[in-house]
Design an enzyme around this catalytic site. Structure first.
Site, short mmCIF file in Angstrom:
data_model
loop_
_atom_site.label_atom_id
_atom_site.label_comp_id
_atom_site.label_asym_id
_atom_site.label_seq_id
_atom_site.Cartn_x
_atom_site.Cartn_y
_atom_site.Cartn_z
N ARG A 32 0.83 -1.20 0.00
CA ARG A 32 0.00 0.00 0.00
C ARG A 32 0.87 1.25 0.00
NH1 ARG A 32 -5.21 -1.10 0.19
NH2 ARG A 32 -5.75 -3.24 0.79
N ASP A 33 0.41 2.24 -0.78
CA ASP A 33 1.12 3.52 -0.85
C ASP A 33 1.03 4.21 0.51
OD1 ASP A 33 1.92 5.58 -3.45
OD2 ASP A 33 1.56 6.50 -1.48
N ILE A 34 2.13 4.84 0.93
CA ILE A 34 2.18 5.50 2.24
C ILE A 34 1.31 6.76 2.28
CG2 ILE A 34 4.14 7.07 1.85
CD1 ILE A 34 5.33 5.95 4.50
N ASN A 91 4.38 6.49 -13.69
CA ASN A 91 5.04 7.74 -14.01
C ASN A 91 6.47 7.47 -14.48
OD1 ASN A 91 2.92 9.55 -13.21
ND2 ASN A 91 3.40 9.05 -11.08
N VAL A 100 9.98 8.23 -7.18
CA VAL A 100 10.80 7.10 -6.76
C VAL A 100 11.30 6.39 -8.01
CG1 VAL A 100 10.87 4.94 -5.48
CG2 VAL A 100 9.50 6.85 -4.61
N HIS A 104 7.41 1.30 -10.85
CA HIS A 104 6.22 0.89 -10.10
C HIS A 104 4.97 1.29 -10.87
CE1 HIS A 104 7.47 4.91 -8.77
NE2 HIS A 104 6.19 5.20 -8.61
N HIS A 106 0.97 2.19 -10.04
CA HIS A 106 -0.04 2.49 -9.04
C HIS A 106 -1.34 1.82 -9.44
CE1 HIS A 106 2.09 6.23 -7.41
NE2 HIS A 106 2.71 6.08 -8.58
P1 5GP Z 1 5.74 8.32 -8.25
O1 5GP Z 1 5.45 9.79 -8.34
O2 5GP Z 1 7.23 8.03 -8.25
O3 5GP Z 1 4.99 7.52 -9.28
O4 5GP Z 1 5.12 7.87 -6.87
C1 5GP Z 1 5.86 7.38 -5.79
C2 5GP Z 1 4.87 6.91 -4.73
O5 5GP Z 1 5.60 6.28 -3.70
C3 5GP Z 1 4.08 8.05 -4.08
O6 5GP Z 1 2.67 7.82 -4.28
C4 5GP Z 1 4.47 7.97 -2.60
O7 5GP Z 1 3.40 8.24 -1.73
C5 5GP Z 1 4.97 6.53 -2.47
N1 5GP Z 1 5.99 6.36 -1.44
C6 5GP Z 1 7.10 7.11 -1.23
N2 5GP Z 1 7.80 6.63 -0.20
C7 5GP Z 1 7.12 5.54 0.26
C8 5GP Z 1 7.38 4.63 1.34
O8 5GP Z 1 8.35 4.70 2.06
N3 5GP Z 1 6.46 3.62 1.50
C9 5GP Z 1 5.35 3.50 0.70
N4 5GP Z 1 4.53 2.47 0.96
N5 5GP Z 1 5.09 4.35 -0.32
C10 5GP Z 1 5.97 5.36 -0.53
#
Ligand code: 5GP
Length: 122
Positions: A32-34, A91, A100, A104, A106
């Site tokens: 799950r996303d944080i 993304n 990140v 990944h 979502h």
């Molecule tokens: P991006 O913009 O790279 O597609 O999204 C990165 C996602 O990683 C974001 O939705 C953010 O909330 C999630 N995220 C960042 N750090 C952590 C973490 O330590 N644990 C979890 N579960 N999600 C994270």
């Protein structure tokens, strides 16, 4: 820019940082996303070291790619997104605001997700 093995998802794969795990197999981890943007917001990641969709689609093995996309579908079913609907999103790079740099996807479900995405100043 190469793959940074200190990124947060690499640490989650190595169990150095905890996660709320939803699904795992030899090639894939889902958690799950944080900072959830929907009632169900799950991230699906390959265990291999790929920066983004661009890297994964170019350099992932057939097995990794197959296992990954099967897992995305399986996780969507597990979180109950099939009957009412779900959205997947990945993304890549600056314009997509990738935060990140470990590939990944979502998965969002659990509410009306609106119509596609809103581009501001686009
Ligand atoms: P991006 O913009 O790279 O597609 O999204 C990165 C996602 O990683 C974001 O939705 C953010 O909330 C999630 N995220 C960042 N750090 C952590 C973490 O330590 N644990 C979890 N579960 N999600 C994270």
């Amino acid at each position: 820019m190469g793959y940074d093995s200190q990124n947060i998802f690499a640490k989650i794969i190595r169990n150095e940082v905890p996660c709320d795990k939803v699904y795992e197999n030899d090639h894939v981890l889902a958690f799950r996303d944080i900072n959830p943007q929907a009632p169900n917001h799950v991230l699906v990641i390959p265990k291999g070291s790929y920066i983004s969709m661009e890297d994964f689609s170019e350099n992932g093995s057939d097995l990794e790619i197959t296992e990954f996309w099967r897992a995305v579908g399986q996780v969507a079913r597990m979180i109950g997104g099939v009957s009412d609907g779900y959205r997947i999103l990945a993304n890549h790079g600056r314009d997509a605001h990738q935060e990140v740099f470990h590939f990944h996807v979502h998965i969002f479900s659990g509410c009306d997700l609106g119509h596609m995405i809103k581009i501001q100043n686009g």
